[in-house]
Scaffold this active site. Structure first.
Site: not given
Ligand SMILES: Cc1cc2nc3c(=O)[nH]c(=O)nc-3n(C[C@H](O)[C@H](O)[C@H](O)COP(=O)(O)OP(=O)(O)OC[C@H]3O[C@@H](n4cnc5c(N)ncnc54)[C@H](O)[C@@H]3O)c2cc1C
Ligand code: FES
Ligand code: FES
Lengths: 298, 766, 158
Positions: B536, B725
């Site tokens: 991320s 995520e």
């Protein structure tokens, strides 16, 4: 057993034929006995050829042979389905949906829409998979299999068509041309249920189809087809005998379910255990019997 | 967020047109003249000694151009197996031929002689002394033995006059008694602790202990691995690759093959998903380069779906033993976790995430021990918040049981124990500004939790999962053209819509419309370094980079305008694509295009802003989910009736993209809970295809309701956090908790296939 | 092995090809004709990335031989938009964010087109059932379904 990793993108080379008569197709099959395969929708054959579990040197397409596609219904003689009829057609056909409901449901369970636009009922049955989704419905609907070759034609009841996983009664040069089911009245109903994990695109863990006629509350002419629970699709004859001529009670359904489980001989594999399959046979036998009777009553 | 003109808007992605028309070029779409095709020879056994590799027959096959093995890898880094194969499908050699079918035929002609060794596939069997061993030097002490050794060492080191001899003798006896208390096949270990768990359990009114088993699952990105390598006669290497990290691939190839970085160009093609599984170099990139080096021709290697399953780098399964202690009023006191991660044949499973067993709760006492365990399977890699879905499943399932036992509302119980800003994180630093409670509350509100109703065999489940986005370096240029439009140039891979977010950021700062900002991704030869697209990081890292680059551009525009308008920079501002005087009197302004043209024709040169970013503290984010399910108690099938997912994203730069992440992650989590599992028997993976490795389709789920929560991240661009995520982390437990609520069974081993549900119901006497 | 003459129409163009029977329709489209918008995600009929329309019906082109396409009319993702206008389904996928990595997108769009052409009034449940032959790993399907539903409405109104 050592596994070999394959490119699944293309197939081994083969020679391709597109005969226009059953006779020509049959003769090619005989001529290249053991090395030739018929091609209908290809959704089983191409998978096998990509996996190299089938390596035919000759592939014979049935597509250009006239008369193998279509659905006919006649109140007197019943239903006739051409072997090359697509699953999607069966699933959507009004007559089949109304009168041979289990078959429409079975056809509608095969793969997804794109697969059903390719897959044929003849291929589904001829492939000889114990888990074929139209097998249990055709068993429950009392289907006969029409078989033809250069030497002539014969008809076998679907009960005796399957011999083992991937094995059928088809002899060298024989081709399935279609299926026939007896006519059905308004007081007859049927249902197919498949045990699966995903809603679509799952192969049957267990498949059960039941068909029944109702008269004054009692069921008759009951037929139950089971799939994926024995080396071949089969009829649950013991369960049929238990309910035939009686009205369906919870107790009777329970007994029928138990009898159907007992008649199945499933294996344990990566999908689930034999015990689970046996249990589900009972559950789905009860459910489809009840639904078939309910549908018969309208 | 009405204060922004472009940020926070649901803009259409920059790559939308090419993706809906089929024009986007993925790795498999690359086709070079004279290209050869590569195929692997793969191990036929999960564990065996290689006695001999005979390539002579294959070499004779017309069309075969090269065969490579580990002998061709000078650095010695393992690309192919040499002495021993460690899993079914491990590459032993690769062949290049003029046609994929010839390559495949040649691969079949390569004869490998094996001495088959016993294999081990199960983590709990692998740690036993009699298990087959994959590597030497692989034993580690159990936590109990570690405690004894630690105390011994402390006492021996103690210089005080106290006499420890009795205790030392006692400990030595204990050590001898636990001689067998070691684990085998261990690839890695981590241990953390805070407080004193024994004390915590002693003070607890309720202590529960369970073992959770989570299967290995595949990321199942829809595009299989592919690379095309072209090595010129000068030695210059170009690789077209579907990868999350072009710069990581470049250094991986350099390190493995001893090629200088400036002789490798990685051209990252559009990528068909990655989810963490597309960082490695060994799978196709290095073999393709080796074959191209040997033949002097471009070589394409494309993995099949079956190869993806047998030789991909999936997410590790694990076994987690978990113990939690609470007071009757619902105050959580202590947790002890012991995890065994199935690393496969190489070290690298996500064992560092085991610490997330602490969740976002105030555990005064915590002890976490984790081991990576070698088994005869392919190695593992990241998969969306690596390791966290597994531990959140254990942690959040157990909390759910506790709430039920104490008759507490599962949402209230969690809220009561959650950490807030400033609270100490067990075995970590204090919490920065976080939005844990807000996030859970938001999803509860979205489904009207307090007034929820259910029919027979229906149930509601709630769970949370936490994650901290990563951060890494990145660079970027922003140019202003003579017509006033702008172009971003950078090297970071876009999968989820990050390019769009970057364009939005630059447009916002430069007061341009979104349409006036174009964006180009360069290859590694041309673009400045960018960290890989995983963890991320992209929105956080590249967003910060974009901000710097845009601000640099703004500075330059202001300088030029001040020069041109005969005023000073302080009296100017950017407005609607122009530089204008702040005071309306006298009103003066000049367009970016005019400034760019002016700069080109005078001494200024092209207007190029530069952003270069290293790192800033990341902020933790929470995802919370609620599902309503219905169970068919006879068939064991689970139907999802409702799925709501909230997530603290800091600030949603493009809400449409953020929702897409939340929805996608939740569905992956649902699949892990209910259907996905890589199955193994003594011969290896037995479900290497979509028939028996099931991923959900449109027909399996209802609409996922996503709820965006925005608790600003102090160091994120405009307050944004990484969003990719977290959304997968709670779903495994959400589903299990919903099933528990529906029919009163607690399934601790995933996936919850129908058979498991039915069996559990039987166990309950139903 | 004997190659077969195959004449097929792809989108608006007719191709007269000589192909090996072992080439699938997918391989014919991608490798022989060079239309790479149709994707290969599994090669076993399971993922729908290779979906094309053959004589009005959506099929998985990895499960069909190129020679079986002789004389047939094929529509691929490249054939949906006109020079100046996207197909409403393409437009809806853009507007609703019905894709992420985009690898499944051509297959989804083509499958949706074939289905909506036959079932313009399809309900959400019917659409979800009909698109089950296609796998998307990124989106969780919510936005794909939103896109197809909104495209259906546009198509009904035009
Ligand atoms: C992705 C996918 C999902 C699937 N899901 C299902 C499912 O859910 N349920 C299910 O039951 N099946 C499923 N199948 C299997 C397959 O689609 C069906 O069995 C299908 O009905 C086969 O028909 P076909 O016309 O494609 O057969 P083909 O592949 O053309 O032929 C199958 C076999 O039968 C032989 N054959 C074909 N026609 C005849 C004939 N008329 N006479 C004699 N022999 C003949 C062929 O030589 C071949 O050996 C799936 C397949 C795929 C690829
Ligand atoms: S590639 Fe044809 S269905 Fe997946
Ligand atoms: S958008 Fe990536 S698979 Fe659907």
């Amino acid at each position: 057993m050592p596994r070999i990793f394959r490119e699944v993108i293309t197939l081994r080379n083969f020679e391709f034929f597109e005969p226009t008569t059953i006779e020509d197709a049959s003769n090619l099959l005989t001529q290249y006995n053991g090395k030739a395969k018929l091609l209908a929708g290809g959704t089983d054959l191409i998978i096998e050829m990509k996996a190299r579990t089938a390596t035919p040197e000759y592939v014979i397409s049935l597509e250009n042979i006239p008369g193998l596609v279509g659905i006919d219904y006649d109140e007197a003689t019943g239903l006739r389905i051409g072997a090359l009829t697509k699953m999607r057609t069966l699933e959507q056909d009004p007559t089949i949906r109304e009168r041979y409901t289990a078959l429409a449901e079975g056809a509608g369970e095969v793969g997804g829409v794109q697969i059903r636009h390719l897959a044929t009922v003849g291929g589904n049955i001829s492939h000889g998979s114990p888990a074929a989704d139209t097998a249990a419905p055709l068993l429950a609907l009392g289907a006969q299999v029409n078989i033809a070759s250069a030497d002539g034609e014969r008809t076998v009841p679907i009960e005796s068509f399957f011999l083992g996983p991937g094995q059928t009664v088809l002899e060298t040069g024989e081709i399935v041309t279609g299926f026939e089911c007896p006519p059905r009245g308004a007081n007859e109903g049927s249902q197919y249920i498949k045990q699966k994990i995903r809603e679509v695109m799952d192969l049957a863990f267990v498949g059960v189809a039941s068909s029944a006629k109702t008269d004054n509350g009692a069921v008759s002419d009951v037929k139950i087809g089971l799939a994926a629970v024995a080396p071949t699709p089969l009829r649950a004859t013991d369960a049929e005998a238990i309910v035939n001529g009686n009205s369906l009670t919870a107790e009777l359904l329970e007994q029928a379910g138990t009898a159907a489980s007992a008649q199945s001989s499933p294996i344990s594999d990566l999908r689930c255990s034999a015990e689970h399959r046996r249990e589900i046979v009972g559950v789905l036998t009860r459910r489809t019997l009840q639904a078939a009777a309910d549908r018969a009553q309208g | 967020m009405s204060e922004y003109a472009v940020l926070g808007k649901r803009v259409t992605r920059v790559d939308a047109l090419e993706k809906v028309t089929g024009a986007a070029q993925y790795g498999g779409d690359v086709h070079l003249p004279g290209m050869l095709h590569g195929k692997f020879v793969r191990s036929a056994h999960p564990h065996a000694k290689i006695l001999n590799i005979d390539t002579s027959e294959a070499e004779k096959l017309p069309g075969v151009r090269a065969i490579v093995t580990q002998d061709d890898v000078e650095s010695g880094r393992r690309v192919f197996a040499t002495d021993k194969v460690l899993y079914l499908g491990e590459p032993i050699a690769a062949v290049a031929a003029t046609d994929p079918d010839i390559a495949e035929e040649a691969a079949d002609l390569i004869k490998i002689d094996y001495e088959v060794l016993p294999a081990v596939q199960d983590v709990m069997e692998a740690i036993e002394p009699d298990a087959p061993r994959l590597h030497s030097d692989d034993t580690k002490d159990s936590p109990a033995r570690r405690a004894i050794t630690a105390e011994l060492r402390k006492l021996e080191r103690d210089k005080s006059p106290a006499d420890h001899s009795a205790r030392i003798a006692e400990l030595n006896t204990q050590l001898e008694a636990t001689e067998d208390d070691v684990y085998y096949n261990i690839s890695a270990e981590t241990h953390s602790a805070a407080g004193d768990v024994e004390q915590g359990f002693a003070e607890s009114d309720l202590v529960v202990e369970d073992t959770y088993v989570i299967p290995r699952v595949h990321q199942t990105y829809m595009e299989p691995h592919v690379s095309v390598a072209d090595v010129e006669s000068t030695g210059k290497v170009t690789v077209w690759a579907s990868t999350q990290g072009p710069f990581a691939i470049r250094s991986g190839i350099a390190g493995t093959l001893g090629i200088p970085l400036n002789q490798i160009n990685v051209v990252a093609t559009t990528m068909g998903g990655g989810f963490g599984g597309r960082f490695g170099v060994a799978l196709t990139h290095v073999p393709a380069v080796l074959l191209s080096q040997k033949t002097g021709r471009p070589v394409k290697i494309q993995m099949t779906r079956e190869e993806e399953f047998t030789d991909g780098r999936p997410a590790p399964g694990c076994v987690i033993k978990l113990k939690t202690g609470v007071k009757n009023d619902g105050t959580i006191l202590a947790r002890e976790g012991l995890a065994f991660w199935d690393s496969g044949s190489v070290s690298g499973a996500s064992i560092g995430s085991t610490i997330r067993l602490r969740g976002v709760y105030k555990f005064p006492h915590l002890k976490v021990d984790a081991y990576g365990v070698y088994t005869n399977k392919s190695g593992t890699a990241a998969y969306r918040a690596p390791g966290t879905p597994q531990v959140a499943f254990a942690g959040e399932s157990q909390l759910d049981d506790i709430a039920r036992k104490l008759d507490l509302d599962p949402v209230e119980f969690r809220l009561k124990n959650m950490r807030v800003e400033g609270d100490p994180v067990p075995a970590g630093p204090n919490e920065p500004k976080v939005g844990y409670k807000e996030t859970l509350q938001a999803v509860a509100d979205a489904v009207d939790w307090k007034n929820r109703t259910k029919g027979p065999n229906q149930g509601w489940g709630v769970a949370i999962g936490d994650w901290t986005n990563g951060c890494g370096p990145g660079g970027m240029f922003v140019s202003i053209h003579e017509d006033g439009s702008a172009r971003i140039f950078h090297g970071s891979m876009d999968i989820t819509g990050t390019d769009t977010a970057l364009a939005q950021i630059v447009a916002e700062i430069l007061t341009l419309s979104y349409e006036e900002v174009a964006i180009t991704r360069g290859d590694t030869d041309s673009a400045p370094y960018a960290t890989g697209s995983g963890g991320s990081v992209v929105t956080f890292t590249m967003g910060n980079t974009a901000k710097l680059a845009a601000e640099d551009t703004r500075r330059r525009l202001l300088e030029l305008a001040a020069e041109r308008l005969n005023t000073d920079v302080e009296s100017l501002e950017l407005k609607d694509g122009k530089v204008s005087t702040i005071e309306a009197d006298p009103p003066k302004s000049i367009g970016f295009g005019e400034l760019a043209a002016y700069s080109l024709s005078t001494t200024g040169g092209p207007i190029v802003g530069k952003g270069s970013f290293a790192r800033k503290p990341s902020t933790p984010a929470l995802a919370a989910q609620i599902a309503k399910v219905e169970i068919d108690p006879d068939t064991g099938r689970i139907k999802v009736l409702k799925m709501a997912a909230s997530q603290d994203v800091g600030f949603a730069i493009n809400p449409m993209a953020v929702e897409g992440q939340i929805e996608g992650g939740a569905v992956q989590g649902y699949a892990w809970a209910t259907m996905e599992e890589m199955q193994y028997n003594e011969e290896g993976n037995v479900n290497p295809g979509f028939v028996d490795y099931r991923v959900p389709t449109t027909a399996d789920l209802p609409t996922v309701e996503s709820v965006i929560v925005e608790v600003e991240a102090p160091d994120g661009p405009f307050g944004a956090k990484g969003v990719g995520e977290p959304p997968i982390t709670p779903t495994l437990a959400t589903m299990a908790n919903a099933v528990a609520d529906a029919v009163g069974i607690r399934i601790t081993e995933l996936p919850m296939k129908p058979e498991k549900v039915v069996d559990a119901l039987h166990g309950n006497g139903k | 092995m004997k190659k077969h003459p195959v004449s097929l129409t792809v989108n608006t163009d007719t191709y007269d090809l000589l192909i090996e029977p072992r080439k699938t329709l997918l391989a014919t489209l991608r490798d022989t004709i060079g239309l790479t918008g149709t994707k290969e995600g599994c090669s076993t009929g399971d993922c729908g990335a290779c979906t094309v329309i053959v004589d009005g019906k959506a099929v998985t082109s990895c499960m069909m031989l190129g020679v079986s396409a002789n004389g047939k009319e094929i529509t691929t993702v490249e054939g949906l938009a006109s020079r100046d206008q996207l197909h409403p389904i393409q437009q809806a996928f853009m507007d609703k964010g019905g894709y992420q990595c985009g690898f499944c997108t051509p297959g989804f769009i083509v499958a949706s087109k074939a289905f909506l052409d036959e079932n313009p009034n399809a309900t959400e449940a019917e659409i979800r059932h009909a698109l089950g032959n296609n796998i998307c790993r990124c989106t969780g399907y919510t936005k794909i379904i939103e896109a197809v539903m909104s495209a259906a409405e546009v198509m009904r109104n035009s």
